[in-house]
Every structure is written in structure tokens, then in C-alpha cells.
Write a protein that holds these residues in place. Structure first.
Motif, PDB file in Angstrom:
ATOM      1  N   GLU A 111       1.948  24.349  17.842  1.00 11.00           N
ATOM      2  CA  GLU A 111       1.225  23.476  17.338  1.00 11.00           C
ATOM      3  C   GLU A 111      -0.149  23.072  18.032  1.00 11.00           C
ATOM      4  OE1 GLU A 111       1.846  18.472  16.043  1.00 11.00           O
ATOM      5  OE2 GLU A 111       3.325  19.879  17.202  1.00 11.00           O
ATOM      6  N   ALA A 112      -0.116  23.123  19.273  1.00 11.70           N
ATOM      7  CA  ALA A 112      -1.195  22.929  19.949  1.00 11.70           C
ATOM      8  C   ALA A 112      -2.439  23.935  19.671  1.00 11.70           C
ATOM      9  CB  ALA A 112      -1.104  22.762  21.583  1.00 11.70           C
ATOM     10  N   VAL A 113      -2.003  25.434  19.580  1.00  8.38           N
ATOM     11  CA  VAL A 113      -3.237  26.303  19.195  1.00  8.38           C
ATOM     12  C   VAL A 113      -3.747  25.960  17.894  1.00  8.38           C
ATOM     13  CG1 VAL A 113      -3.347  28.807  18.685  1.00  8.38           C
ATOM     14  CG2 VAL A 113      -2.128  27.963  20.648  1.00  8.38           C
ATOM     15  N   GLY A 114      -2.900  25.824  16.765  1.00 10.57           N
ATOM     16  CA  GLY A 114      -3.231  25.215  15.516  1.00 10.57           C
ATOM     17  C   GLY A 114      -3.518  26.275  14.794  1.00 10.57           C
ATOM     18  N   ASP A 115      -4.224  26.071  13.647  1.00  9.85           N
ATOM     19  CA  ASP A 115      -4.877  26.980  12.805  1.00  9.85           C
ATOM     20  C   ASP A 115      -6.054  27.837  13.158  1.00  9.85           C
ATOM     21  OD1 ASP A 115      -5.247  28.620  10.470  1.00  9.85           O
ATOM     22  OD2 ASP A 115      -5.820  26.723   9.091  1.00  9.85           O
ATOM     23  N   LEU A 116      -5.796  29.044  13.819  1.00 10.87           N
ATOM     24  CA  LEU A 116      -6.923  29.583  14.554  1.00 10.87           C
ATOM     25  C   LEU A 116      -7.440  30.934  13.849  1.00 10.87           C
ATOM     26  CD1 LEU A 116      -8.685  29.057  17.047  1.00 10.87           C
ATOM     27  CD2 LEU A 116      -6.950  30.292  18.200  1.00 10.87           C
ATOM     28  N   PRO A 117      -8.457  31.276  13.596  1.00 13.06           N
ATOM     29  CA  PRO A 117      -8.991  32.504  12.770  1.00 13.06           C
ATOM     30  C   PRO A 117      -8.604  33.607  13.628  1.00 13.06           C
ATOM     31  CG  PRO A 117     -10.610  30.830  12.415  1.00 13.06           C
ATOM     32  CD  PRO A 117      -9.530  30.121  13.379  1.00 13.06           C
ATOM     33  N   GLY A 118      -7.982  34.692  13.105  1.00 11.03           N
ATOM     34  CA  GLY A 118      -7.568  35.772  13.908  1.00 11.03           C
ATOM     35  C   GLY A 118      -6.304  35.803  14.745  1.00 11.03           C
ATOM     36  N   LEU A 119      -5.555  34.626  14.590  1.00 13.41           N
ATOM     37  CA  LEU A 119      -4.219  34.473  14.994  1.00 13.41           C
ATOM     38  C   LEU A 119      -3.316  33.912  13.847  1.00 13.41           C
ATOM     39  CD1 LEU A 119      -4.267  33.265  18.672  1.00 13.41           C
ATOM     40  CD2 LEU A 119      -3.763  35.583  17.909  1.00 13.41           C
ATOM     41  N   ALA A 120      -2.308  34.694  13.207  1.00 16.92           N
ATOM     42  CA  ALA A 120      -1.235  34.260  12.239  1.00 16.92           C
ATOM     43  C   ALA A 120       0.063  33.929  13.002  1.00 16.92           C
ATOM     44  CB  ALA A 120      -1.141  35.087  11.091  1.00 16.92           C
ATOM     45  N   VAL A 121       0.666  32.753  12.693  1.00 13.28           N
ATOM     46  CA  VAL A 121       1.711  32.328  13.349  1.00 13.28           C
ATOM     47  C   VAL A 121       2.840  33.226  12.876  1.00 13.28           C
ATOM     48  CG1 VAL A 121       3.677  30.524  13.729  1.00 13.28           C
ATOM     49  CG2 VAL A 121       1.198  30.255  13.988  1.00 13.28           C
ATOM     50  N   SER A 136       6.579  31.991  21.956  1.00 10.50           N
ATOM     51  CA  SER A 136       5.929  31.636  20.897  1.00 10.50           C
ATOM     52  C   SER A 136       5.141  32.811  20.174  1.00 10.50           C
ATOM     53  CB  SER A 136       4.671  30.427  21.241  1.00 10.50           C
ATOM     54  OG  SER A 136       5.308  29.377  21.497  1.00 10.50           O
ATOM     55  N   LEU A 137       5.127  33.093  18.856  1.00  6.44           N
ATOM     56  CA  LEU A 137       4.613  34.416  18.502  1.00  6.44           C
ATOM     57  C   LEU A 137       3.634  34.394  17.267  1.00  6.44           C
ATOM     58  CD1 LEU A 137       8.413  35.699  17.801  1.00  6.44           C
ATOM     59  CD2 LEU A 137       6.924  36.280  19.460  1.00  6.44           C
ATOM     60  N   TRP A 138       2.647  35.137  17.352  1.00  3.34           N
ATOM     61  CA  TRP A 138       1.586  35.456  16.461  1.00  3.34           C
ATOM     62  C   TRP A 138       1.389  37.018  16.255  1.00  3.34           C
ATOM     63  CZ3 TRP A 138       1.374  31.851  20.414  1.00  3.34           C
ATOM     64  CH2 TRP A 138       1.278  30.432  20.331  1.00  3.34           C
ATOM     65  N   ARG A 139       0.510  36.977  15.227  1.00  2.00           N
ATOM     66  CA  ARG A 139      -0.054  38.359  14.905  1.00  2.00           C
ATOM     67  C   ARG A 139      -1.425  38.401  15.033  1.00  2.00           C
ATOM     68  NH1 ARG A 139       0.852  38.307   9.597  1.00  2.00           N
ATOM     69  NH2 ARG A 139      -1.403  38.150   9.239  1.00  2.00           N
ATOM     70  N   ILE A 140      -1.897  39.256  15.898  1.00  2.00           N
ATOM     71  CA  ILE A 140      -3.494  39.205  16.091  1.00  2.00           C
ATOM     72  C   ILE A 140      -4.163  40.006  14.851  1.00  2.00           C
ATOM     73  CG2 ILE A 140      -5.216  40.094  17.807  1.00  2.00           C
ATOM     74  CD1 ILE A 140      -2.963  39.951  19.765  1.00  2.00           C
ATOM     75  N   ASP A 141      -5.012  39.333  14.257  1.00  2.00           N
ATOM     76  CA  ASP A 141      -5.629  39.902  13.212  1.00  2.00           C
ATOM     77  C   ASP A 141      -7.170  40.061  13.584  1.00  2.00           C
ATOM     78  OD1 ASP A 141      -3.650  40.187  11.349  1.00  2.00           O
ATOM     79  OD2 ASP A 141      -3.634  38.266  10.725  1.00  2.00           O
ATOM     80  N   MET A 142      -7.421  40.685  14.981  1.00  7.02           N
ATOM     81  CA  MET A 142      -8.646  40.794  15.210  1.00  7.02           C
ATOM     82  C   MET A 142      -8.683  42.246  15.753  1.00  7.02           C
ATOM     83  SD  MET A 142      -9.240  37.432  17.577  1.00  7.02           S
ATOM     84  CE  MET A 142      -7.711  37.409  18.269  1.00  7.02           C
ATOM     85  N   ALA A 143      -9.981  42.710  16.063  1.00  3.75           N
ATOM     86  CA  ALA A 143     -10.504  44.131  16.333  1.00  3.75           C
ATOM     87  C   ALA A 143      -9.733  44.300  18.053  1.00  3.75           C
ATOM     88  CB  ALA A 143     -11.794  44.488  16.368  1.00  3.75           C
ATOM     89  N   GLU A 144      -9.418  45.294  18.138  1.00  2.38           N
ATOM     90  CA  GLU A 144      -8.735  45.591  19.421  1.00  2.38           C
ATOM     91  C   GLU A 144      -7.666  44.831  20.045  1.00  2.38           C
ATOM     92  OE1 GLU A 144     -11.700  47.097  22.530  1.00  2.38           O
ATOM     93  OE2 GLU A 144     -13.132  46.654  20.702  1.00  2.38           O
ATOM     94  N   PRO A 145      -6.609  44.441  19.410  1.00  2.00           N
ATOM     95  CA  PRO A 145      -5.846  43.596  19.749  1.00  2.00           C
ATOM     96  C   PRO A 145      -5.110  43.920  21.065  1.00  2.00           C
ATOM     97  CG  PRO A 145      -4.636  44.995  18.047  1.00  2.00           C
ATOM     98  CD  PRO A 145      -6.149  45.241  18.131  1.00  2.00           C
ATOM     99  N   ARG A 146      -4.886  44.949  21.380  1.00  5.38           N
ATOM    100  CA  ARG A 146      -4.200  45.196  22.921  1.00  5.38           C
ATOM    101  C   ARG A 146      -5.083  44.678  23.897  1.00  5.38           C
ATOM    102  NH1 ARG A 146       0.847  47.530  22.961  1.00  5.38           N
ATOM    103  NH2 ARG A 146       0.547  47.757  25.240  1.00  5.38           N
ATOM    104  N   ALA A 147      -6.325  45.078  23.658  1.00 11.16           N
ATOM    105  CA  ALA A 147      -7.479  44.310  24.571  1.00 11.16           C
ATOM    106  C   ALA A 147      -7.415  42.969  24.734  1.00 11.16           C
ATOM    107  CB  ALA A 147      -8.695  45.185  24.422  1.00 11.16           C
ATOM    108  N   PHE A 148      -7.336  42.370  23.381  1.00 20.32           N
ATOM    109  CA  PHE A 148      -7.209  40.767  23.503  1.00 20.32           C
ATOM    110  C   PHE A 148      -5.999  40.233  24.260  1.00 20.32           C
ATOM    111  CE2 PHE A 148      -5.914  36.867  21.473  1.00 20.32           C
ATOM    112  CZ  PHE A 148      -6.884  36.156  21.828  1.00 20.32           C
ATOM    113  N   SER A 149      -4.779  40.882  24.218  1.00 17.26           N
ATOM    114  CA  SER A 149      -3.857  40.358  24.902  1.00 17.26           C
ATOM    115  C   SER A 149      -3.868  40.705  26.504  1.00 17.26           C
ATOM    116  CB  SER A 149      -2.428  41.214  24.456  1.00 17.26           C
ATOM    117  OG  SER A 149      -2.021  40.871  23.133  1.00 17.26           O
TER     118      SER A 149
END
Length: 368
Positions: free
Chosen positions: A254-264, A278-291
Motif C-alpha cells: 500500500e505504501a508503494v502505491g500505484d507506481l509506473p513500471g511496477l505491477a502488484v 511483497s511481490l511486484w512484476r517489474i515492467d521496466m528495462a533491465e529488470p534484474r539490474a533494477f533489482s
């Protein structure tokens, strides 16, 4: 509001130390096994020294060994793979669906005459699809061993994860919702499997179902009495620990909220998730690098902190010559599973949410 963490009473340590001279040496372990069986509504519980030991012991107790194939999801951790190879069986990795469940069509295609077992992994507490998997295992005469090490408290159709198969395996390692620092246990309704597991964990010093004591080799997989006593105490407080973890996971999401690039990532309607992460799908380029970026910024997560990747591309599994599992590989690469612990406060989680928000916005701006 997050419930307070359960408190550990130091007197439990002294209580078990006072009992240590007893030559039987299994007072706490036996009591814990009885309490676990009652808590889960199963006939038998067998304690062991770790979650990996539980998986290995379960496979041995089910007669899985050299030349046998065990089908398991490519979306798994290496401990599960290690248990299969320790049993001298061959892991066969199965692709997943986009929502993370085992792909039943791929599983059916990989069932050969050598297939003896299917081993679903309830990664991050998710256990969707286990009902259909039970039916498939029965249809193909496959033993079903559940890796529920991260799924304590998760329910599917109102039934606890780890109670659907021939055996369910759990971990008591620190960081789990129900923990004793280290240890594990397995649940089964089959008395022969339970006897073999109990014999195997203690060098076959006791007999089991037609195999006399000393007639087979086993392992020292015993759970220490002190750990068993701690596990008994924490079992009595598990409901509170589970409620706290679910509240923590909900608050962070809930605190992260509706954030572009992250889908709950939400559980299916038939699941009641334990809130392991807490689980999200990363909808951004280079997702492993983002993690990895999040891990460096102070947000521990499965991919960035622990290097989670699909087993089909894991360096340790190259010698197994695994077939590609493209959906699992992509799903894990894009998975943000934030690691939670019982000590995380509301302040900690809100601070972590602000880091995720800041880094996601920065990443989107830099990569688009």
C-alpha cells in the motif's frame, strides 16, 4: 496497524537444558511432532535439521533414487535442486505460466517412463494451482512432494499448503514466518513414509516397515532438542506471527502505491497468501539490474540480494543440460520479491517504500 512481534521467553532454553541429561533425548522433538501433526491436521510429522534435509529425506522415504526423474518448476531455489541430486535422482525443470504456476502442458510433455515424482515449489508463499497438480500426479502415478518451505500459513481452497501431496516439506530457518533459527519438518498421512523418514534422519538406527534397524544407511538429520523446544514455543505464537507478516506485506504494498513500471502480483482467488514477501512484476528495462539497484539502496529482494534466477539458466545446473524454460526465466528476471522479517516496523517499511518509489522513478527516467 502491524501487530507486535511475538516475544521469545528465555526460560524455554533453561527448561530444555534441564532435561538434556535424560537418556531418551527425544522429549521435545516428539512433543513438537505431535503438535505439528495436530496443527496441520495430518497423521504424521517428522522433524529434521533443515528444509533441505526435509526434501531429501522425503524423496528417500518415497523410494526416489538413482535413475529416477523428478519434475520441478524452473522457478525455484537451488536448495530444492540440491535435494533432488542428493537423492541421486535427475531434476527435470518445468516451465511456468506467466502467473508463476507450473505449466501443466509442459509438465505433461516432460513425463517419461523414468519420471517418479513431481515437486512443486511454493515460492514466496504462493501455492496456486496445487489442486490441478494433484490430479495430474495421480493420473500419471507420480509421487507428489511439496516444497512448502516458504509457505507456512498459506492456504489453497482453505487447506494448508504442504498438505496436498504425499509429503509436504517445511523449513524452520531464521527468516521464515515460523522459525527456530534452523531446522525443518515434513508432514505426511502415510505411516510407511513417516517411518522411513524417521529412520533415515538418524542413520537408520530404528527400523521402518520391514527394514530392520541398521539394515540401511541414513544421515544425521536430527533436529536438536533445544531447537525443538524453541520451535514448540514459536508454534504456539504462530497465529500472531502470521498476522504480523501479512500486515507487513500489505502495508509495504500500500505504501508503494500505484507506481509506473511496477505491477502488484496478487494471489489467485483460491489462495490465501501468507505474506512471505511483497511481490511486484517489474515492467521496466533491465529488470534484474533494477533489482540489484534496489538491493544496493537498502531494499533486500530475492533477485538483487540473493541472485535468484530460473534453475534452467543457473550456473550450478549447467551440468544437468536443462531444457530452456523461457517463461520462468522471464518471470523470475522481472520479479521483485521484497524480503521481510519479523523485526520490520511500520517506520522501516514506509522508508523502504520511499526508496522503491524514488528508485523506480529514477530508473524509468534513465531507461526510457
Amino acid at each position: 496497524m502491524i501487530p507486535p512481534p511475538p516475544s521469545a521467553d528465555a526460560r524455554i532454553f533453561q527448561a530444555v537444558l534441564d532435561r538434556m541429561p535424560n537418556p531418551v533425548g527425544q522429549i521435545e522433538t516428539t512433543a513438537l511432532e505431535n503438535e505439528l501433526a495436530a496443527a496441520f491436521g495430518t497423521a504424521h510429522a517428522v522433524t529434521v535439521s533443515s528444509g533441505t534435509a526435509a526434501l531429501h529425506t522425503a524423496l528417500i522415504a518415497c523410494g526416489i533414487g538413482s535413475g529416477d526423474e523428478v519434475l520441478l518448476p524452473a522457478a525455484t531455489v537451488m536448495m530444492t535442486v540440491a535435494a533432488v541430486t542428493e537423492a541421486e535422482a535427475r531434476p527435470v525443470f518445468v516451465d511456468t505460466t506467466p502467473d508463476g504456476e507450473m505449466d501443466l502442458a509442459d509438465l505433461r510433455a516432460k513425463v517419461t517412463p523414468r519420471a517418479r515424482a513431481v515437486l512443486p515449489v511454493h515460492l514466496h508463499g504462493r501455492c496456486g494451482g496445487i489442486g490441478e497438480l494433484v490430479e495430474l500426479a495421480q493420473r500419471h502415478d507420480l509421487t507428489l512432494v511439496e516444497d512448502a518451505c516458504q509457505a507456512q500459513g498459506s492456504l489453497y481452497r482453505g487447506r494448508p499448503a504442504g498438505t496436498f501431496g504425499d509429503v509436504g516439506c517445511f523449513s524452520l530457518k531464521d527468516g521464515k514466518i515460523y522459525s527456530a533459527g534452523e531446522g525443518g519438518y515434513l508432514l505426511t498421512g502415510d505411516s510407511v513414509i513417516a517411518e522411513r523418514a524417521a529412520a533415515y534422519r538418524t542413520h537408520w538406527a530404528v527400523g521402518a516397515s520391514g527394514t530392520p534397524a541398521g539394515s540401511r544407511l541414513g544421515r544425521n538429520y536430527r533436529l536438536p532438542e533445544l531447537s525443538a523446544r524453541l520451535a514448540r514455543h514459536h508454534l504456539s505464537t504462530f497465529a500472531g506471527a502470521l498476522a504480523r507478516r501479512r500486515a507487513q506485506a500489505a502495508l509495504l504494498t500500500e505504501a508503494v502505491g500505484d507506481l509506473p513500471g511496477l505491477a502488484v502480483i496478487t494471489p489467485s482467488a483460491e489462495e490465501e497468501h501468507n505474506g512471505y514477501s511483497s511481490l511486484w512484476r517489474i515492467d521496466m528495462a533491465e529488470p534484474r539490474a533494477f533489482s540489484l539497484r534496489l538491493a544496493d539502496a537498502g531494499v533486500p529482494n530475492s533477485v538483487g540480494t540473493f541472485g535468484l534466477c530460473a534453475a534452467s539458466v543457473h550456473p550450478a545446473c549447467r551440468y544437468l543440460d536443462p531444457a530452456p524454460c523461457p517463461v520462468a526465466e522471464n518471470t523470475i528476471d522481472r520479479l521483485l520479491a521484497v524480503v521481510l522479517s519479523s523485526g520490520d516496523t511500520e517506520t522501516d517499511l514506509r522508508a523502504r517504500a520511499r526508496i522503491i518509489q524514488r528508485e523506480a522513478r529514477t530508473w524509468m527516467a534513465q531507461t526510457t
